[in-house]
Scaffold this motif. Structure first.
Motif, mmCIF file in Angstrom:
data_model
loop_
_atom_site.group_PDB
_atom_site.id
_atom_site.type_symbol
_atom_site.label_atom_id
_atom_site.label_comp_id
_atom_site.label_asym_id
_atom_site.label_seq_id
_atom_site.Cartn_x
_atom_site.Cartn_y
_atom_site.Cartn_z
ATOM 1 N N ILE A 1 0.849 -1.192 0.000
ATOM 2 C CA ILE A 1 0.000 0.000 0.000
ATOM 3 C C ILE A 1 0.883 1.240 0.000
ATOM 4 C CG2 ILE A 1 -2.093 -0.959 1.032
ATOM 5 C CD1 ILE A 1 -1.075 -0.073 3.736
ATOM 6 N N GLU A 2 0.410 2.250 -0.712
ATOM 7 C CA GLU A 2 1.148 3.514 -0.802
ATOM 8 C C GLU A 2 0.114 4.639 -0.703
ATOM 9 O OE1 GLU A 2 4.453 4.252 -1.468
ATOM 10 O OE2 GLU A 2 5.321 2.366 -2.214
ATOM 11 N N LEU B 1 -5.209 5.783 0.608
ATOM 12 C CA LEU B 1 -4.120 4.882 0.235
ATOM 13 C C LEU B 1 -4.550 4.116 -1.011
ATOM 14 C CD1 LEU B 1 -3.491 3.272 3.744
ATOM 15 C CD2 LEU B 1 -2.437 5.332 2.819
ATOM 16 N N VAL B 2 -3.581 3.577 -1.724
ATOM 17 C CA VAL B 2 -3.924 2.682 -2.832
ATOM 18 C C VAL B 2 -3.113 1.412 -2.722
ATOM 19 C CG1 VAL B 2 -4.589 4.458 -4.478
ATOM 20 C CG2 VAL B 2 -2.199 3.767 -4.357
ATOM 21 N N MET B 3 -3.707 0.325 -3.208
ATOM 22 C CA MET B 3 -2.950 -0.901 -3.380
ATOM 23 C C MET B 3 -2.040 -0.625 -4.573
ATOM 24 S SD MET B 3 -4.218 -3.118 -1.193
ATOM 25 C CE MET B 3 -3.894 -4.772 -1.771
ATOM 26 N N ARG B 4 -0.754 -0.873 -4.408
ATOM 27 C CA ARG B 4 0.256 -0.571 -5.433
ATOM 28 C C ARG B 4 -0.218 -0.948 -6.854
ATOM 29 N NH1 ARG B 4 4.748 -3.939 -3.485
ATOM 30 N NH2 ARG B 4 3.442 -5.633 -4.165
ATOM 31 N N PRO B 5 -0.431 0.051 -7.737
ATOM 32 C CA PRO B 5 -0.876 -0.262 -9.105
ATOM 33 C C PRO B 5 0.302 -0.478 -10.054
ATOM 34 C CG PRO B 5 -0.963 2.096 -8.776
ATOM 35 C CD PRO B 5 -0.436 1.516 -7.487
ATOM 36 N N ILE C 1 -8.004 2.582 -0.381
ATOM 37 C CA ILE C 1 -8.309 2.302 1.015
ATOM 38 C C ILE C 1 -8.225 3.643 1.733
ATOM 39 C CG2 ILE C 1 -7.547 1.059 3.086
ATOM 40 C CD1 ILE C 1 -5.776 -0.648 1.113
ATOM 41 N N ILE C 2 -9.119 3.873 2.696
ATOM 42 C CA ILE C 2 -8.992 5.076 3.520
ATOM 43 C C ILE C 2 -8.391 4.651 4.855
ATOM 44 C CG2 ILE C 2 -10.233 7.043 4.528
ATOM 45 C CD1 ILE C 2 -10.647 6.995 1.568
ATOM 46 N N ASP C 3 -7.316 5.279 5.291
ATOM 47 C CA ASP C 3 -6.699 4.842 6.550
ATOM 48 C C ASP C 3 -7.380 5.518 7.736
ATOM 49 O OD1 ASP C 3 -5.654 7.365 6.973
ATOM 50 O OD2 ASP C 3 -3.549 6.768 6.832
ATOM 51 N N ARG C 4 -6.930 5.194 8.964
ATOM 52 C CA ARG C 4 -7.618 5.671 10.164
ATOM 53 C C ARG C 4 -7.692 7.180 10.234
ATOM 54 N NH1 ARG C 4 -4.303 2.038 14.200
ATOM 55 N NH2 ARG C 4 -2.797 2.826 12.703
ATOM 56 N N TYR D 1 -2.063 7.565 -2.120
ATOM 57 C CA TYR D 1 -2.663 7.892 -3.418
ATOM 58 C C TYR D 1 -1.878 8.993 -4.122
ATOM 59 C CZ TYR D 1 -6.435 9.521 -6.557
ATOM 60 O OH TYR D 1 -7.178 9.908 -7.638
ATOM 61 N N ASP D 2 -1.448 9.982 -3.322
ATOM 62 C CA ASP D 2 -0.739 11.139 -3.882
ATOM 63 C C ASP D 2 0.529 10.745 -4.641
ATOM 64 O OD1 ASP D 2 -2.639 12.669 -2.767
ATOM 65 O OD2 ASP D 2 -1.389 13.556 -1.186
ATOM 66 N N LEU D 3 1.175 9.677 -4.190
ATOM 67 C CA LEU D 3 2.423 9.247 -4.827
ATOM 68 C C LEU D 3 2.203 9.089 -6.331
ATOM 69 C CD1 LEU D 3 5.378 8.017 -4.405
ATOM 70 C CD2 LEU D 3 4.232 5.814 -4.547
ATOM 71 N N PHE D 4 1.049 8.504 -6.675
ATOM 72 C CA PHE D 4 0.802 8.201 -8.089
ATOM 73 C C PHE D 4 0.235 9.390 -8.845
ATOM 74 C CE2 PHE D 4 1.009 4.265 -5.801
ATOM 75 C CZ PHE D 4 1.897 3.554 -6.595
#
Lengths: 212, 393
Positions: free
Chosen positions: B47-48, B76-80, B68-71, B50-53
């Motif tokens: 997981i990374e 977050l995203v599952m690595r695409p 995914i939304i974290d706490r 979202y902004d990274l991508f």
């Protein structure tokens, strides 16, 4: 090497494709009288034919199950998959139109416009490009009913003559896209079997009735 | 209430027995190759942010990312994709190291696809990145590794097809057309939509790159198409791209790989991401591309440090799909041991071919015999202290 496999859209495009194939000198005896068979062969050319529904033609070609496909541009616009669209075959002509009840002004209104259609993707993309936010309702058939019964302000649909529209009190106010049958090719097949496929495309192009 | 218990999420699947063995064997062959040629493994998080991508110009649309939304409410995203996180590492953790650096990975990437289209949501990728090296030598190294990697999978009927983003970019520039027209043209070339391209180009008949652009979708095949393309243009940048491809070809020829090489000057996918040579791999009997790669000199700079880079990824499951699933070993022996002889039983199993014998959990011999019959084994091996006897069935 295996024969080339072509997925052919059943129905109207099938008859028109047979006309083209016969001009090209292909033996279409099986395709003209398929009975209940869906897997056919062209005895005098290295070609097998698969009969399928339009959207499934695209699926078979995209997965590489079929090397080639003949399908309407309407289906291509709606599905947006990954393949080569190499030739406009010139038959199966019609157009996507925006239609409203006769006399209604679709654009002269600030309220949210609602459009009923069998082709939500085509509709969404067209109005996004126009910079207009519309609501879309997907129907499975007899789309002309929607504005008449008050479900939507307009419809986006495929039209050949426009007679159905007229008989239901609708008029086409805008052409979205011109539609005709296309020859599509799986991307890997094009590269792995370049010669056979380019030969076939060339033959289709030479005998295709683009000026119909 | 219907609950989601029976099915795995769309695009995912369970793998069992030989499917796993075949996959691990292929991954092993490829990663051993990479490692033997001086590439070291890198593992990045699944997981990374979202902004990274989004910040680095990830080319696929946002709906293809599994989110995914974290706490704390962050997305977050599952690595695409594996390259973007490695670019992040290169510009941050490796900021002060000496380049070039060579990495390989064997990781799963995740995609949220169109429903019911039969595509995978989990894509297993083996790939390499050669960071901090520009130019011909780096590109050729990566291409040879791509060829060797597919060969290491036991596949011989394949092509690596090479293109160059500079060719199309140079020709398009000569048109002096608005960006929307260029983008439309690019998509027609990508689709090899010969007719639509012809219509679009009509108003540009007096431009010098008109002929070349008109034919660009046909310019694919063996190295002879490079000379064919050269005939069609006088543009300096376009010619330079062709020369570069010719040099690549000569190097690959010298390395003995010419029969695996094809060219396609219409490889114009993700033209804003790649900055030079691009390539993909096709295998006979695979319906889609099984390998993609190319040079991406601008990506790492988006994380703060300019580093030229080139690399590729192989889609392991797509390659596996071209090979028959191996057949499972046949079970021969069931081991019936007495209490106190477990160690002996385990060493018996460990010294036989995997899958040919298994230990019976039954307390009495009759039970073990029944089990052997049910599973199709041809004998029961009885281990009692130092004694080994067997019953044939």
């Amino acid at each position: 090497m295996n024969k080339l496999k072509l997925a052919l859209t059943k129905g109207r495009l099938q008859d028109k494709s047979v006309e083209l194939f016969e001009k090209m000198g292909l033996d279409c005896s099986q395709i003209k009288n398929p009975g209940r068979r869906l897997l056919l062969t062209v005895p005098n050319y290295d070609l097998d034919i698969v009969l399928a529904k339009a959207t499934d033609v695209i699926t078979y070609v995209e997965h590489g199950i079929c090397d080639l496909g003949i399908v309407g541009k309407d289906t291509i616009l709606e599905s947006k998959q990954n393949f080569y669209e190499v030739l406009d075959l010139g038959f199966g002509k019609c157009r996507f139109v925006l239609a409203t009840q006769t006399g209604e002004n679709f654009y002269e209104n600030y309220q949210n416009r609602c459009i009923a259609t069998k082709y939500p993707e085509v509709t969404k993309e067209y109005f996004t490009k126009k910079g207009m936010d519309v609501s879309i309702i997907k129907l499975e058939g007899s789309v002309e009913l929607a504005p008449v019964l008050g479900l939507s302000n307009a419809i986006v649909d495929l039209v050949e003559t426009g007679n159905t529209l007229k008989e239901n009190g609708l008029e086409a106010i805008e052409d979205l896209y011109q539609i005709s049958a296309r020859l599509i090719v799986n991307t890997a097949s094009m590269k792995m079997r370049k010669k056979e496929i380019l030969d076939f495309i060339k033959k289709c192009d030479a005998f295709g009735g683009k000026n119909d | 209430m219907d609950r989601y218990i029976i099915n795995t999420p769309e695009g995912t699947k369970d793998s069992l027995f030989c499917e796993c063995q075949d996959r691990r064997k292929m991954e092993g062959a490829i990663t051993r190759l990479f490692s033997s040629l001086g590439y070291s493994e890198i593992i990045t998080p699944e997981i990374e942010y979202y902004d990274l991508f989004t910040a680095s110009g990830y080319p696929l649309p946002q709906e293809t990312l599994v989110k995914i939304i974290d706490r704390s409410g962050k997305i977050l995203v599952m690595r695409p994709d594996c390259t973007t996180p490695i670019a992040r590492v290169a510009a941050t953790k490796l900021k002060n190291t000496d380049f070039p650096q060579r990495f390989y990975y064997n990781q799963t990437v995740f995609r949220s696809n169109v429903a019911h289209a039969g595509s995978n949501a989990e894509v297993v990728q083996c790939g390499i990145e050669l960071l901090g090296a520009a130019g011909l030598k780096a590109d050729v190294e990566v291409l040879v590794l791509a060829i060797e990697a597919i060969k290491a999978c036991g596949i011989n009927n394949f092509y690596i097809e090479i293109g160059h983003t500079g060719f199309f970019k140079a020709l398009a520039k000569e048109l002096d057309a608005p960006p929307e027209t260029i983008e439309l043209m690019r998509s027609y070339i990508e689709q090899k939509n010969f007719d639509a391209l012809k219509v679009l180009l009509k108003p540009f008949a007096d431009k010098p790159s008109f002929d070349a652009l008109n034919k660009i979708s046909h310019l694919f095949g063996g190295e002879e198409i490079l000379a064919e393309a050269q005939e069609l243009t006088n543009d300096l940048c376009a010619s330079r791209a062709l020369d570069y491809l010719k040099n690549i070809y000569n190097e690959l020829l010298a390395a003995g790989h010419q029969d695996k090489i094809r060219f396609d000057l219409g490889l114009v996918q993700q033209i804003n991401y790649y900055t030079g040579m691009v390539f993909c791999g096709y295998i006979e009997s695979a319906g889609s591309i099984v390998l993609t790669g190319g040079r991406y000199d601008k990506l790492i700079e988006t994380f703060g440090k300019p580093v030229p880079a080139t690399g590729f990824a192989i889609d392991i499951l797509a390659v596996l799909g071209c090979l028959p699933v191996s057949s499972p070993p046949k079970l021969k022996s069931i081991i019936h041991y007495s209490f106190g002889s477990l160690a002996q039983a385990l060493s018996y199993v460990a010294t036989r071919a995997p899958g040919t014998c298994e230990i019976s959990p039954c307390l009495d011999l009759a039970g073990s015999k029944k089990l052997a019959k049910k599973k199709g084994a041809c004998r029961v091996v009885i281990l009692d202290k130092e004694n080994e006897t067997e019953v044939k069935l």
